[in-house]
Design an enzyme around this catalytic site. Sequence first.
Site, mmCIF file in Angstrom:
data_model
loop_
_atom_site.group_PDB
_atom_site.id
_atom_site.type_symbol
_atom_site.label_atom_id
_atom_site.label_comp_id
_atom_site.label_asym_id
_atom_site.label_seq_id
_atom_site.Cartn_x
_atom_site.Cartn_y
_atom_site.Cartn_z
ATOM 1 N N HIS A 50 52.537 107.233 53.121
ATOM 2 C CA HIS A 50 52.405 108.464 52.328
ATOM 3 C C HIS A 50 51.803 109.551 53.200
ATOM 4 O O HIS A 50 51.347 109.303 54.306
ATOM 5 C CB HIS A 50 51.618 108.221 51.043
ATOM 6 C CG HIS A 50 50.161 107.888 51.212
ATOM 7 N ND1 HIS A 50 49.723 106.748 51.847
ATOM 8 C CD2 HIS A 50 49.043 108.551 50.823
ATOM 9 C CE1 HIS A 50 48.394 106.715 51.829
ATOM 10 N NE2 HIS A 50 47.961 107.805 51.224
ATOM 11 N N HIS A 75 49.146 111.555 53.214
ATOM 12 C CA HIS A 75 47.743 111.944 53.406
ATOM 13 C C HIS A 75 47.352 111.933 54.890
ATOM 14 O O HIS A 75 47.789 111.075 55.652
ATOM 15 C CB HIS A 75 46.820 111.021 52.617
ATOM 16 C CG HIS A 75 46.745 111.383 51.153
ATOM 17 N ND1 HIS A 75 46.312 110.505 50.189
ATOM 18 C CD2 HIS A 75 47.063 112.533 50.501
ATOM 19 C CE1 HIS A 75 46.356 111.104 48.994
ATOM 20 N NE2 HIS A 75 46.816 112.332 49.160
ATOM 21 N N ASP A 84 44.809 111.026 56.530
ATOM 22 C CA ASP A 84 44.215 109.824 57.138
ATOM 23 C C ASP A 84 45.239 108.693 57.309
ATOM 24 O O ASP A 84 44.873 107.575 57.690
ATOM 25 C CB ASP A 84 42.990 109.354 56.332
ATOM 26 C CG ASP A 84 43.325 108.950 54.905
ATOM 27 O OD1 ASP A 84 44.190 109.604 54.280
ATOM 28 O OD2 ASP A 84 42.732 107.968 54.405
ATOM 29 N N HIS A 85 46.510 108.988 57.040
ATOM 30 C CA HIS A 85 47.588 108.011 57.289
ATOM 31 C C HIS A 85 48.635 108.542 58.275
ATOM 32 O O HIS A 85 49.462 107.773 58.751
ATOM 33 C CB HIS A 85 48.249 107.596 55.965
ATOM 34 C CG HIS A 85 47.304 106.831 55.085
ATOM 35 N ND1 HIS A 85 47.338 105.460 54.954
ATOM 36 C CD2 HIS A 85 46.246 107.255 54.346
ATOM 37 C CE1 HIS A 85 46.345 105.071 54.159
ATOM 38 N NE2 HIS A 85 45.677 106.141 53.774
ATOM 39 N N HIS A 95 49.308 107.366 43.429
ATOM 40 C CA HIS A 95 48.280 107.925 44.330
ATOM 41 C C HIS A 95 48.813 109.243 44.907
ATOM 42 O O HIS A 95 48.157 110.270 44.854
ATOM 43 C CB HIS A 95 47.995 106.901 45.417
ATOM 44 C CG HIS A 95 47.061 107.360 46.494
ATOM 45 N ND1 HIS A 95 45.718 107.551 46.286
ATOM 46 C CD2 HIS A 95 47.296 107.673 47.801
ATOM 47 C CE1 HIS A 95 45.159 107.961 47.423
ATOM 48 N NE2 HIS A 95 46.089 108.038 48.358
ATOM 49 N N ASP A 128 47.422 102.881 49.923
ATOM 50 C CA ASP A 128 46.457 103.349 48.927
ATOM 51 C C ASP A 128 46.963 103.162 47.499
ATOM 52 O O ASP A 128 46.529 103.860 46.580
ATOM 53 C CB ASP A 128 46.117 104.820 49.176
ATOM 54 C CG ASP A 128 45.401 105.023 50.497
ATOM 55 O OD1 ASP A 128 45.111 104.018 51.188
ATOM 56 O OD2 ASP A 128 45.129 106.179 50.854
ATOM 57 N N HIS A 183 42.352 100.704 53.019
ATOM 58 C CA HIS A 183 40.920 100.989 53.218
ATOM 59 C C HIS A 183 40.063 99.760 52.942
ATOM 60 O O HIS A 183 40.430 98.888 52.155
ATOM 61 C CB HIS A 183 40.455 102.110 52.269
ATOM 62 C CG HIS A 183 41.050 103.447 52.561
ATOM 63 N ND1 HIS A 183 40.453 104.362 53.395
ATOM 64 C CD2 HIS A 183 42.199 104.018 52.135
ATOM 65 C CE1 HIS A 183 41.201 105.452 53.461
ATOM 66 N NE2 HIS A 183 42.276 105.278 52.710
HETATM 67 ZN ZN LIG Z 1 45.955 108.317 50.491
#
Ligand SMILES: [Zn+2]
Length: 255
Positions: A56, A58, A60-61, A114, A133, A171
């Site tokens: 996805h 985001h 942090d990915h 999410h 996530d 995470h």
């Molecule tokens: Zn995420």
Amino acid sequence: MAAEIRLFPCLSDNFGYLIHDPASKATASIDAPEAAPIIKALQREGWTLTDILITHHHADHVGGIAELKAKYDCRVVAPHDKAAPIADVDERVREGDSVHVGGLAARVLETPGHTLDHISYVFDADDAVFCADTLFSVGCGRVFEGTYPMMWASLLKLRALPDQIRVYCGHEYTLANIKFALTVDPDNAALKARAEQAARQRAANQPTVPTLIGEEKQTNVFLRADVPSVAAALGLAGKRAAEVFGELRERKNRS
Ligand SMILES: [Zn+2]
């Protein structure tokens, strides 16, 4: 030959993952939280990155994609939903598509909620799902872009996978998730056992993943929104599972 999987920390609490095919030497990174720890893990193993499989959009990915692509000229596979900007994508995939990493095969599951673009990669022959996530160990992701019924449907898709599938999530949130789950599901013996196991793992500085779909079905309260005792504990006896799930998620947000 079976896939080799490595996991290592990235950023503050993300997991980095490499999956490697010993026969073809192909190696994929699942998501790209940041380049440096991924490069370090590749060098440690003597592997070369051939693919990045994005779950996805985001930051942090996807934050490490540009640097990894510049270094390895690897293929970048990402969700088909182009509403969310992800740079440097070579191939877009959707529900039911197959993604090959050398001789390894992953099946794409759309798992929105999410984010709307969120997908998971199921390596059926290797008993592994990378669900980022959407499903966490004893928890689930926050519902930022989708709806509670949408997220519940995504979790049901993951819950329907075989019990022996290993769950590699995005995470290290397990201890906080267990603390919350025990407030709703305090008499769940499997959850109590998992609490002791996870506490030991973290005390030894070990990751709490992978877990198994079969374990999650017993311990993860977000996968148990259709269990009468869970609904009753929330004062929602007889209500639809998606509604019970929404109440669980809201309580977790406030916890
Ligand atoms: Zn995420």
